[in-house]
Design an enzyme around this catalytic site. Structure first.
Site, PDB file in Angstrom:
ATOM      1  N   PHE A 156       0.825  -1.218   0.000  1.00  0.00           N
ATOM      2  CA  PHE A 156       0.000   0.000   0.000  1.00  0.00           C
ATOM      3  C   PHE A 156       0.856   1.264   0.000  1.00  0.00           C
ATOM      4  O   PHE A 156       0.580   2.209   0.743  1.00  0.00           O
ATOM      5  CB  PHE A 156      -0.954   0.029   1.200  1.00  0.00           C
ATOM      6  CG  PHE A 156      -1.840  -1.168   1.343  1.00  0.00           C
ATOM      7  CD1 PHE A 156      -2.579  -1.636   0.278  1.00  0.00           C
ATOM      8  CD2 PHE A 156      -1.951  -1.826   2.556  1.00  0.00           C
ATOM      9  CE1 PHE A 156      -3.410  -2.736   0.404  1.00  0.00           C
ATOM     10  CE2 PHE A 156      -2.771  -2.931   2.708  1.00  0.00           C
ATOM     11  CZ  PHE A 156      -3.507  -3.385   1.620  1.00  0.00           C
ATOM     12  N   GLU A 363      -2.297   5.958   7.545  1.00  0.00           N
ATOM     13  CA  GLU A 363      -1.536   6.638   8.603  1.00  0.00           C
ATOM     14  C   GLU A 363      -1.934   6.133   9.994  1.00  0.00           C
ATOM     15  O   GLU A 363      -1.858   6.839  10.989  1.00  0.00           O
ATOM     16  CB  GLU A 363      -1.715   8.164   8.541  1.00  0.00           C
ATOM     17  CG  GLU A 363      -1.495   8.792   7.169  1.00  0.00           C
ATOM     18  CD  GLU A 363      -0.057   8.717   6.692  1.00  0.00           C
ATOM     19  OE1 GLU A 363       0.574   7.659   6.890  1.00  0.00           O
ATOM     20  OE2 GLU A 363       0.436   9.690   6.111  1.00  0.00           O
TER      21      GLU A 363
END
Length: 382
Positions: A156, A363
């Protein structure tokens, strides 16, 4: 966007950034999404305004802005395209990490290109088997004389394949966070390759691919910081990265709210403007209130990070969780307010919904944000 608490310099910064977002991002955002086009030329124009080295010190070629300035910039950029603003948040995180933790030679080598966006940056922490449990990463960096040999797969990775610089977290020691070190890998390093571009729900204006390290041999001077400091470096980078993504959620949601106001003012039903229906006004009022509350929390966390507050990491986690949940909810409500038109790609609302959904995952997932906040609340009771 609330402007009452901004300084004159911040107001000027917001104005310049808004002009760029409206002129360079918004008119093309739907086409970039549909064509899965990564507009590198536009990123370089953004760099011309200092937006590719927001937090990098001026002597290293950056803008030397604060986190409070940065969240303002990224929020405004995201009103034009959350996907491009999101990538710039990551790119700026990479540049900051090199400026903060690199030695002078490393800063001289990579920061001029990063700040000009002639070289793009990617952050490589997540792995196929180590997402939320980042300390369990398995990519290894074996010392071999004056070199390290890196082997593993990162998953990713935004910008992968297009970026020229990759900050890679790899294990140089034993299990756990203390065995992780940080390295700078370049796109041309032998043994580095990339998986196919992932087919995604949103964020289609930037590539997301695996980064495959098959015996990538790099000089020891590519290590960022000391051995064993990589996890701390990664987490400190993510504090700012979480604020960036939170700000992008605010900008995308603000755009959706503004579009809803215009749409309801233009549409009539049962002989009256939809905007005059009290039930819809209440919905708009809730959306605006929740965005204002989220914006205040993001700015509070940014100011805490700027002054080195001991609770900054906890506040960044709060801000990321609250702003990304709020941003997605507001965008989804905006789609509903548009009725069937909200479901059509040409109106841009469904794109915002798709782009903002991933902000609740990347995140650090919002579940992990809750873990961070809870640990901060309970650590004194252990």
């Amino acid at each position: 966007m609330t402007t009452t608490l901004l300084t004159k310099d911040q107001l000027a910064l917001a104005e310049v950034t808004l002009d760029f977002a409206q002129d360079q991002l918004a008119p093309h955002a739907i086409t970039w999404d549909q064509d899965k086009h990564f507009p590198v030329d536009v990123l370089r124009r953004a760099a011309g305004l200092g937006l590719a080295g927001i937090y990098v010190r001026e002597e290293s070629g950056g803008s030397g802005l604060s986190r409070a300035d940065g969240v303002l910039v990224l929020e405004v950029l995201a009103t034009g395209c959350p996907s491009i603003a999101g990538y710039l948040s990551i790119h700026n995180m990479v540049a900051w990490m090199i400026d903060q933790y690199g030695d002078q030679g490393q800063r001289d080598r990579w920061l001029p290109g990063l700040c000009a966006a002639e070289t793009l940056g990617s952050y490589c922490l997540t792995e196929p088997g180590a997402g939320s449990d980042a300390a369990a990463l398995r990519t290894r960096a074996e010392r071999d004389g004056d070199h390290y040999v890196l082997t593993g797969v990162k998953q990713f990775i935004s910008g992968a394949g297009s970026s020229g610089v990759y900050i890679v977290m790899a294990r140089t020691g034993g299990d756990g966070p203390g065995g992780v070190s940080a390295f700078v890998v370049e796109r041309g390093d032998p043994g580095l390759s990339f998986g196919p571009d992932e087919r995604k729900m949103g964020w289609n204006a930037q590539p997301t691919r695996q980064v495959v390290l098959d015996g990538v041999r790099i000089p020891a001077d590519r290590r960022l910081g000391a051995e064993g400091e990589g996890f701390r470096i990664a987490m400190n980078g993510l504090n700012g990265g979480r604020l960036g993504i939170a700000a992008c959620s605010l900008g995308g949601a603000q755009s959706a709210l503004d579009r809803s106001l215009a749409h309801l003012a233009d549409r009539e039903a049962f002989g009256a403007r939809l905007l005059d229906a009290q039930a819809l006004q209440f919905r708009l009022a809730d959306m605006a209130t929740e965005l204002t509350a989220a914006r205040a929390l993001v700015r509070t966390a940014a100011e805490a990070l700027d002054r080195g507050d001991p609770q900054a990491a906890q506040l960044c986690a709060m801000a990321k969780r609250f702003a990304t949940d709020t941003g997605y909810t507001v965008a989804d409500r905006a789609l509903q307010l548009h009725g069937g038109y909200g479901y059509l790609s040409e109106y841009g609302i469904e794109k915002i919904v798709r782009d903002l959904r991933v902000h609740q995952i990347l995140e650090g997932t919002n579940e992990i944000m809750r873990v961070i906040v809870a640990r901060g609340l309970t650590e004194t009771l252990r």
